[in-house]
Design a protein around this motif. Structure first.
Motif, PDB file in Angstrom:
ATOM      1  N   THR A 171      -5.234   9.067  -0.164  1.00 31.50           N
ATOM      2  CA  THR A 171      -4.658   9.136   1.174  1.00 31.50           C
ATOM      3  C   THR A 171      -5.669   9.131   2.318  1.00 31.50           C
ATOM      4  N   ALA A 207       1.009  14.070   4.113  1.00 31.50           N
ATOM      5  CA  ALA A 207       1.167  13.302   2.877  1.00 31.50           C
ATOM      6  C   ALA A 207       1.940  14.108   1.835  1.00 31.50           C
ATOM      7  N   PRO A 249     -10.000   2.826   0.155  1.00 32.51           N
ATOM      8  CA  PRO A 249     -10.102   2.946   1.617  1.00 32.51           C
ATOM      9  C   PRO A 249     -11.460   3.538   1.975  1.00 32.51           C
ATOM     10  N   LEU A 313       3.949   5.336  -1.162  1.00 36.90           N
ATOM     11  CA  LEU A 313       2.864   4.846  -0.313  1.00 36.90           C
ATOM     12  C   LEU A 313       3.381   4.509   1.088  1.00 36.90           C
ATOM     13  N   THR A 314       4.519   3.825   1.158  1.00 32.51           N
ATOM     14  CA  THR A 314       5.096   3.480   2.457  1.00 32.51           C
ATOM     15  C   THR A 314       5.405   4.730   3.268  1.00 32.51           C
ATOM     16  N   GLN A 317       2.103   6.294   4.458  1.00 33.54           N
ATOM     17  CA  GLN A 317       1.435   5.490   5.482  1.00 33.54           C
ATOM     18  C   GLN A 317       2.064   5.624   6.863  1.00 33.54           C
ATOM     19  N   GLN A 318       3.261   6.168   6.943  1.00 33.82           N
ATOM     20  CA  GLN A 318       3.853   6.415   8.255  1.00 33.82           C
ATOM     21  C   GLN A 318       2.999   7.393   9.065  1.00 33.82           C
ATOM     22  N   ASP A 320      -0.254   8.570   7.562  1.00 35.79           N
ATOM     23  CA  ASP A 320      -1.637   8.367   7.113  1.00 35.79           C
ATOM     24  C   ASP A 320      -1.818   6.897   6.735  1.00 35.79           C
ATOM     25  N   PRO A 321      -1.990   6.027   7.743  1.00 37.62           N
ATOM     26  CA  PRO A 321      -1.980   4.583   7.484  1.00 37.62           C
ATOM     27  C   PRO A 321      -3.113   4.075   6.612  1.00 37.62           C
ATOM     28  N   VAL A 322      -4.192   4.867   6.440  1.00 41.90           N
ATOM     29  CA  VAL A 322      -5.305   4.387   5.611  1.00 41.90           C
ATOM     30  C   VAL A 322      -5.028   4.543   4.118  1.00 41.90           C
ATOM     31  N   ALA A 323      -3.969   5.248   3.739  1.00 44.00           N
ATOM     32  CA  ALA A 323      -3.668   5.479   2.319  1.00 44.00           C
ATOM     33  C   ALA A 323      -3.537   4.145   1.585  1.00 44.00           C
ATOM     34  N   ARG A 324      -4.019   4.132   0.342  1.00 44.38           N
ATOM     35  CA  ARG A 324      -3.989   2.911  -0.467  1.00 44.38           C
ATOM     36  C   ARG A 324      -3.678   3.226  -1.923  1.00 44.38           C
TER      37      ARG A 324
END
Length: 340
Positions: A171, A207, A249, A313-314, A317-318, A320-324
């Motif tokens: 995250t 998260a 990330p 993940l979606t 990312q709302q 914590d946009p860097v999460a992968r």
């Protein structure tokens, strides 16, 4: 507050005792005998868990360190966010916190007040109360929290219980210590340093709040032992984590600084601990350093069922946009972690 950072010989989670040494030191400790102690130090999990009723268990953690930034208020926020993280990683909700303070008499008391104010700001953001604490004079400033939280025992999340076929989500971006090392060496980048400091202040609350409707099987916060050593704790003897290094990330400039060998003693301890457990053949040296880099107040490494991974993940990312998505979990192969 000139001199706050300069008064310290090490800082952040990079100051942690190495994982291998810590394992050796703990061997003489007594084993848990109370059946209500669901998780103790011998479990190498993120926090202690004590069951008080069929529906409730307490989560307790303590975390403190010396500064890695020169602004006392910012340091207080980072230290508090880091301490709260263990509660979130285990699926719990924090209830209250206690301050842990070490402070040199020679430093201005305004720095102490600012440090405590920063910690209190993060405690407030977490939605809990600061109930007290303990302070002593010391040669170097140190700050953190003892945090008590709660969790339903049946919803407790461990750091070592992934399931084969799970997907791995990270995250927060890696590279905190390397970026700060560059800044201390006078060759850093202002925007990169600001990004690292913002990441360290970010609560993992947001998260973790997404966990309840998804099949999260394991989770840990990636801190001083770096991604690989924390990954070893997750894999244990039963599983292999397959990590795609192209998907990691990374903080801005982190790869560039790592390529210039702006690394830390904590990262080297992590490399020694991992040793030959992970095959680094074919992995660029700078990416290796980022895999070992100690993360102060790092992100969550989440092992979630494949069917829920994209949706989780979606949702994460709302906020914590860097999460992968960085990999998958397989049944144990030759190595506990395979790097692609």
């Amino acid at each position: 507050m000139e001199g706050f950072l300069a008064s310290c010989t090490s800082g952040g989670c990079g100051a942690k005792i190495g994982a291998a040494d810590l394992h050796d030191y703990l061997q003489a400790m007594p084993q848990k005998t109370d059946t209500n102690l669901l998780v103790g130090f011998a479990d190498a999990d993120d926090a202690a868990v004590y069951q008080i009723s069929p529906e409730r268990a307490l989560i307790n953690t303590v975390d403190f360190f010396s500064p890695m930034v020169d602004d006392p208020y910012t340091f207080g926020k980072i230290a508090a966010a880091n301490a709260l993280s263990d509660i979130y990683s285990m699926g719990g909700q924090p209830l209250y916190a206690l301050n842990i303070v070490c402070f040199p008499e020679r430093l201005p008391k305004e720095a102490l007040a600012a440090m405590l104010a920063g910690g209190a700001a993060k405690v407030k953001e977490a939605g809990i109360v600061l109930a007290g604490g303990h302070s002593i004079y010391d040669h170097e400033p140190k700050y953190g929290l003892a945090v008590t939280g709660e969790v339903t025992p049946q919803r407790l999340i461990h750091n070592h219980t992934p399931q084969t076929g799970d997907v791995l989500i990270l995250t927060k971006a890696l590279g905190v210590s390397i970026i700060l090392a560059a800044a201390r060496a006078g060759v850093g980048d202002a925007a990169a340093t600001a990004a690292a400091i913002a990441s360290m202040q970010r609560l993992n609350k947001y998260a973790a709040a997404k966990f309840s409707t998804y099949q999260v099987h394991a989770c840990t916060d990636v801190t001083g032992f770096g991604l690989l050593a924390h990954g070893l704790e997750m894999a244990r003897a039963e599983h292999t984590l397959v990590i795609d290094t192209e998907q990691l990330p990374l903080l801005p400039k982190a790869t560039e600084f790592a390529a210039e060998f702006l690394v830390t003693a904590g990262g080297e301890r992590n490399r020694e601990h991992v040793g030959e457990q992970v095959d680094l053949t074919g992995i660029k040296p700078e990416i290796q350093e980022l895999l070992f880099d100690p993360q102060t107040s790092g992100g969550l490494l989440i092992s979630v069922a494949e069917t829920d991974a994209a949706a989780l993940l979606t949702a994460i990312q709302q906020d914590d946009p860097v999460a992968r998505i960085i990999g998958v979990v397989s049944s144990r192969e030759q190595d506990p972690i395979i790097l692609l």
